[in-house]
Design an enzyme around this catalytic site. Sequence first.
Site, PDB file in Angstrom:
ATOM      1  N   SER A   1       0.836  -1.190   0.000  1.00  0.00           N
ATOM      2  CA  SER A   1       0.000   0.000   0.000  1.00  0.00           C
ATOM      3  C   SER A   1       0.873   1.244   0.000  1.00  0.00           C
ATOM      4  CB  SER A   1      -0.901  -0.033   1.235  1.00  0.00           C
ATOM      5  OG  SER A   1      -0.751   1.145   1.982  1.00  0.00           O
ATOM      6  N   LYS A   2       0.334   2.272  -0.643  1.00  0.00           N
ATOM      7  CA  LYS A   2       1.124   3.498  -0.759  1.00  0.00           C
ATOM      8  C   LYS A   2       1.338   4.166   0.590  1.00  0.00           C
ATOM      9  CE  LYS A   2      -2.604   6.675  -1.704  1.00  0.00           C
ATOM     10  NZ  LYS A   2      -3.304   7.467  -2.661  1.00  0.00           N
TER      11      LYS A   2
END
Length: 503
Positions: free
Chosen positions: A252-253
Amino acid sequence: MEVRTRIAPSPTGDPHVGTIYISLFNIAFAKKNNGKFLLRIEDTDQTRSHPTYEQNIYKSLKWAGLHWDEGPDIGGPYGPYRQSERLDIYKKYVMQLVEEKKAYYCFATKEELEEMREIAKKTNQRSGYDRRYRNLSEEEVEKRLKENQKFVIRLKVPLKGECVFDDEIRGQIKAPYADIDDQILLKSDGFPTYHLANVVDDHLMKITHIIRGDEWISSTPKHILLYEAFGWEKPKFMHMPLLLGKDGKKLSKRKNPTSTFFFKETGFLPEALNNFLTLMGYSMPNEKEIYSMEEFIESFDPKRVGQSGAFFDITKLEWINQQYIINNLSEKDLLEKLKNWQFNDEYFLKLMPLCHSRIKTFSDFIELFDFMFIHHLKYTEELFNIKDVTQDQKKYIIQIIMQLLEKVDTIKAQDIDKISKDVAELLRVNHKKVIMPLLFASIQGKHQGPPLFSSSEILGKDRVRARFLSAIEFLGGISNKKMAELNKLLERNELYTIFEKKL
Ligand code: GLU
């Protein structure tokens, strides 16, 4: 029958490497079977979809050297390939299900839904919709429609039994229907949900194999129900192992660089990234680690796709990239690639206003702008030394700035200027003495340098975010629990308390 696969990204954010990862497997399977691979844009979320994001999907897939046989930009026999242009189609199909009593109008108001959630919470039941509109009489439905009451259309999910299906990678999967809510098919804004649009399109676009990430596996029983409700032949399903971050959770960013543009701007070769991504989910028959896309397609066998998630190990990616540089590029090629990357007029012209009055000799240029080219900045304790601010507080500050920056699509100098000042206010700390040194340290890796906000604009959102993530990690990282606490404080406008008491 012609094999047809697809990638169906939603244009709701930065282009994710996961889209390339899944595309590579769809392409390999289609090409291995002399089939077609198509691109469909799933933009049914009106609030989150944006044309810029759609353009970025094309840009990122093209940078990766991927080609699709049909798509919104090139058309094809089963278009349009953008879901927002297919609303009438979905309406027609959902009405068919309503007429056949396989779907129904639901008039639940926001308050009613809220109440259902509360009750479910109290009674420890599966949260969700209690099916109160499932058996409304036709007259009652007519009456409410005449009164222009807002509605959604829901699928009648069986109350008993289970959905059983074979996943080509994961084997047999079973899901009890009792765990599945009566899914919304058509939203109150007249747009279809992902489930409806996805199934209708996969059917109409004659998709034979659905190859997608593991995170969609819980949607598959809902899709199967829809295929059955319509009486359509089901495609084959293959759920791919997820790309995992260092924490073992879906990449995930919030914790890792995930935007394709980050990899481009950091100087990775798309062929190396593709090789790395296929390696994440696949093992070649000879256990080879470096291979071309052609070799991958040639060898492709779904049985060799892994079952468990694959750690996205950037050090491994760097190693692969190096192998490509050594083995595939001549010195002349390398020079060309470097020029294309950032040693070009376009990039240098952006730097000129920032150095014009700041260099005594040309060689000062390198010292001034090292951080504009370097991927791994060398962080030190000394660099992050700020009087009266603890390690924890520093990383929380960076985290909050990073989060607030997410709200803008591309960083403009004035955005980061404003956001950093807002954060200073929220935290009740001095912008110049606390926030600026932290920003210089994280983004430029030094105490001072060329104008911070303009240089952040040139670096771009992806690289700035990656630097914030590295700085947070250098300062010890933030647990999910702490992150949730921070968000609560942010919501309540009480962030300043992190300077009075420990979180
Ligand atoms: N629109 C979904 C996505 O964003 C598509 C998932 C699927 O492949 O069914 O990935």
